[in-house]
Motif scaffolding. Structure first.
Motif, PDB file in Angstrom:
ATOM      1  N   PRO A  53       0.826  -1.213   0.000  1.00  0.00           N
ATOM      2  CA  PRO A  53       0.000   0.000   0.000  1.00  0.00           C
ATOM      3  C   PRO A  53       0.857   1.259   0.000  1.00  0.00           C
ATOM      4  O   PRO A  53       1.966   1.269   0.538  1.00  0.00           O
ATOM      5  CB  PRO A  53      -0.804  -0.120   1.297  1.00  0.00           C
ATOM      6  CG  PRO A  53       0.020  -1.002   2.185  1.00  0.00           C
ATOM      7  CD  PRO A  53       0.710  -1.964   1.267  1.00  0.00           C
ATOM      8  N   THR A  54       0.340   2.309  -0.585  1.00  0.00           N
ATOM      9  CA  THR A  54       1.037   3.590  -0.578  1.00  0.00           C
ATOM     10  C   THR A  54       0.844   4.262   0.775  1.00  0.00           C
ATOM     11  O   THR A  54      -0.010   3.868   1.580  1.00  0.00           O
ATOM     12  CB  THR A  54       0.477   4.504  -1.674  1.00  0.00           C
ATOM     13  OG1 THR A  54      -0.885   4.810  -1.361  1.00  0.00           O
ATOM     14  CG2 THR A  54       0.564   3.831  -3.037  1.00  0.00           C
TER      15      THR A  54
ATOM     16  N   GLU B 170      -2.665   5.437   1.149  1.00  0.00           N
ATOM     17  CA  GLU B 170      -3.591   4.360   1.473  1.00  0.00           C
ATOM     18  C   GLU B 170      -3.474   3.965   2.939  1.00  0.00           C
ATOM     19  O   GLU B 170      -4.480   3.739   3.619  1.00  0.00           O
ATOM     20  CB  GLU B 170      -3.322   3.156   0.575  1.00  0.00           C
ATOM     21  CG  GLU B 170      -3.731   3.383  -0.873  1.00  0.00           C
ATOM     22  CD  GLU B 170      -3.284   2.262  -1.780  1.00  0.00           C
ATOM     23  OE1 GLU B 170      -3.962   2.004  -2.781  1.00  0.00           O
ATOM     24  OE2 GLU B 170      -2.223   1.637  -1.498  1.00  0.00           O
TER      25      GLU B 170
ATOM     26  N   THR C  74      -5.378   5.919   5.503  1.00  0.00           N
ATOM     27  CA  THR C  74      -6.827   5.721   5.618  1.00  0.00           C
ATOM     28  C   THR C  74      -7.191   4.582   6.562  1.00  0.00           C
ATOM     29  O   THR C  74      -8.375   4.399   6.884  1.00  0.00           O
ATOM     30  CB  THR C  74      -7.445   5.432   4.243  1.00  0.00           C
ATOM     31  OG1 THR C  74      -6.986   4.146   3.769  1.00  0.00           O
ATOM     32  CG2 THR C  74      -7.068   6.507   3.229  1.00  0.00           C
TER      33      THR C  74
ATOM     34  N   ARG D 152      -0.723  -1.686   8.092  1.00  0.00           N
ATOM     35  CA  ARG D 152      -0.792  -2.439   6.838  1.00  0.00           C
ATOM     36  C   ARG D 152      -1.755  -3.621   6.961  1.00  0.00           C
ATOM     37  O   ARG D 152      -2.574  -3.869   6.062  1.00  0.00           O
ATOM     38  CB  ARG D 152       0.609  -2.916   6.447  1.00  0.00           C
ATOM     39  CG  ARG D 152       0.637  -3.793   5.214  1.00  0.00           C
ATOM     40  CD  ARG D 152       2.037  -3.886   4.638  1.00  0.00           C
ATOM     41  NE  ARG D 152       2.991  -4.452   5.555  1.00  0.00           N
ATOM     42  CZ  ARG D 152       3.202  -5.774   5.702  1.00  0.00           C
ATOM     43  NH1 ARG D 152       2.471  -6.640   4.999  1.00  0.00           N
ATOM     44  NH2 ARG D 152       4.118  -6.228   6.522  1.00  0.00           N
TER      45      ARG D 152
ATOM     46  N   LEU E 256      -5.378  -2.267   7.271  1.00  0.00           N
ATOM     47  CA  LEU E 256      -5.894  -1.813   5.986  1.00  0.00           C
ATOM     48  C   LEU E 256      -6.327  -2.998   5.125  1.00  0.00           C
ATOM     49  O   LEU E 256      -7.414  -2.994   4.541  1.00  0.00           O
ATOM     50  CB  LEU E 256      -4.826  -0.993   5.262  1.00  0.00           C
ATOM     51  CG  LEU E 256      -5.191  -0.513   3.856  1.00  0.00           C
ATOM     52  CD1 LEU E 256      -6.370   0.455   3.901  1.00  0.00           C
ATOM     53  CD2 LEU E 256      -3.985   0.138   3.185  1.00  0.00           C
TER      54      LEU E 256
ATOM     55  N   GLN F  96     -10.101  -3.851   3.848  1.00  0.00           N
ATOM     56  CA  GLN F  96     -10.423  -3.988   2.435  1.00  0.00           C
ATOM     57  C   GLN F  96     -11.124  -5.307   2.142  1.00  0.00           C
ATOM     58  O   GLN F  96     -11.861  -5.427   1.160  1.00  0.00           O
ATOM     59  CB  GLN F  96      -9.152  -3.853   1.593  1.00  0.00           C
ATOM     60  CG  GLN F  96      -8.571  -2.452   1.596  1.00  0.00           C
ATOM     61  CD  GLN F  96      -7.205  -2.379   0.935  1.00  0.00           C
ATOM     62  OE1 GLN F  96      -6.493  -3.395   0.811  1.00  0.00           O
ATOM     63  NE2 GLN F  96      -6.816  -1.193   0.489  1.00  0.00           N
TER      64      GLN F  96
END
Length: 442
Positions: free
Chosen positions: A329-330, A333, A336, A409, A412, A416
């Motif tokens: 992920p960036t 990202e 968030t 990480r 996230l 998702q």
């Protein structure tokens, strides 16, 4: 050729001329010193034997166990050599980050002590420095251990001065080449670059020595970041003409280029050194005089590729046909990802029965963790996530790491996938600083 003892195979490794049609450097003769041809597979075989050879009789007579700050090639070589003489090894490390290295050491019954690491330790009074832990162990059992200390032992440098550097010079001299202009190598203990370069400078005082380190926030097995080098007793920054910083992806790409371009199956440290050689010598091409004598450059191939497949798979899963794996992920990202403050997690723990996953190493977890947390190390979680997220959807899922970065990480990715997931903001450190209780053991 016949040999009578495995130690007779240490050293005298091949020097391979790399095809200019592959590397594309004009007016450059580039050579790879293949330390991977040592019997245990790495440059550290020289160091291990150099440190232990003259002390064997005393160690055996005293019934001592070796204790060393290593979780990789040095530990492997010391353990295999020690087995031959009935000598045990305790390997002390902040963290073993390559699965194959841990498995190989365990295969040979190595006593492994993994410390929490500075950022993972929830109690600032708990020893987490490798050398402090070694000194404490030796003080508790006087005479029971022999510490060879690869990061401060001058025999490390001597092994490469009398061995690696001399061999490079003699092999080239046999072809009428009397000088080396550039020596390139990764920095771990600094023994190979300092030892070999010191010998080669006798024959060419103008030799340029290029050192390779990793990005501060990145990890390349076998080498340290520039800031970490200050922890190495043998490190002399003024010894090097240039220090090149390398990231893991470039190192992996160059590792693959070595294999496909020349048939050299080398590890990522060697890939980093090859990439640094191309960068450094390529800049000379842009400004150089092609009518001058060719530049002679050598870089050190530290070890073999096979022990690092899990490392490469994590960084470039697409190479293994796993297109279903998500790219890293960036930063945007990651920002968030849902987070919980320590107080919010404590409240959730009282009311919502969250499933809390502590991603740190086992030692850090045992010292202190959020009460009720399950310990699954981050590299194990990565492997588990590759096959689907193995947690119930009926309960909130909270990931915990040392300071709240790595856990984002995992949070996230779980979010998702439709989980009610979050990361503990500030990690275990923030939980402790908030005065909330820590549970020990496990």
């Amino acid at each position: 050729m016949r040999y009578d003892h495995i130690t007779e195979l240490i050293g005298n490794t091949p020097l391979l001329r790399l095809d200019p049609a592959v590397h594309g450097l004009r007016n450059v003769e580039l050579y790879a010193k293949l330390e991977s041809y040592n019997p245990f597979g790495s440059v550290k075989d020289r160091v291990a034997w150099g440190m232990i050879r003259d002390e064997l009789d005393d160690i055996v007579a005293g019934g001592q166990t070796l204790i060393e700050a290593s979780s990789g090639n040095t530990a492997k070589a010391l353990r295999i050599l020690g087995i031959r003489y009935g000598i045990g090894l305790r390997a002390v490390t902040n963290r073993i980050r390559v699965t194959e290295q841990r498995d190989l050491l365990r295969l040979f019954d190595t006593d492994i002590v993994e410390l929490p690491g500075l950022s993972e330790c929830p109690d600032p009074t708990t020893p987490n420095n490798v050398y402090s832990a070694i000194e404490a162990t030796m003080a508790q059992q006087p005479g029971a251990y022999r510490h060879l200390s690869q990061y401060t032992n001058e025999k490390n440098i001597e092994a490469h001065h009398h061995g690696t550097g001399r061999e490079i010079h003699e092999d080239l001299a046999a072809d009428g080449i009397t000088r080396v202009d550039y020596l390139i190598g990764g920095l771990g203990t600094t023994g190979s670059t300092r030892g070999a370069a010191t010998y080669l400078r006798k024959h060419n005082p103008e030799l340029r020595t290029v050192a390779v380190v990793s990005e501060r926030s990145d990890f390349i097995p076998g080498i340290r970041s520039e800031s970490e080098m200050w922890e190495v007793g043998l490190f002399q920054p003024d010894f090097y003409d240039r220090i090149v910083t390398m990231d893991a992806i470039r190192a992996v790409d160059a590792t693959l280029s070595l294999a496909t371009g020349y048939g050299v199956l080398a590890g990522p440290t060697s890939g980093a050194s090859y990439a640094a050689a191309l960068e450094t010598l390529g800049a000379l091409n842009d400004a150089g005089d092609e009518s001058a004598d060719p530049i002679v450059a050598v870089f050190i191939v530290c070890d073999r590729l096979e022990p690092y497949l899990s490392y490469i798979k994590k960084r470039k899963p697409e190479l293994f046909g796993r297109q279903d794996r998500q790219p890293a992920p960036t930063a945007a990202e990651l920002a968030t990802a849902r987070t919980l403050t320590p107080d919010q997690l404590a409240e959730l723990d009282r009311t919502g029965r969250p499933f809390i996953v502590d991603t740190r190493g086992a030692m850090a977890y045992r010292i202190g963790h959020v009460p009720g947390a399950l310990n699954i190390r981050d590299d194990q979680l990565d492997e588990m996530f590759a096959g689907g997220i193995p947690f119930p959807r009926s309960r909130p899922l909270v990931f915990v790491c040392p300071v709240g970065e790595l856990s984002r990480r995992f949070a996230l990715r779980a979010e998702q996938a439709g989980f009610d997931a979050a990361s503990l903001a500030g990690g275990v450190v923030a939980w402790r600083d908030a005065g909330l209780p820590l549970e020990s053991g496990g």
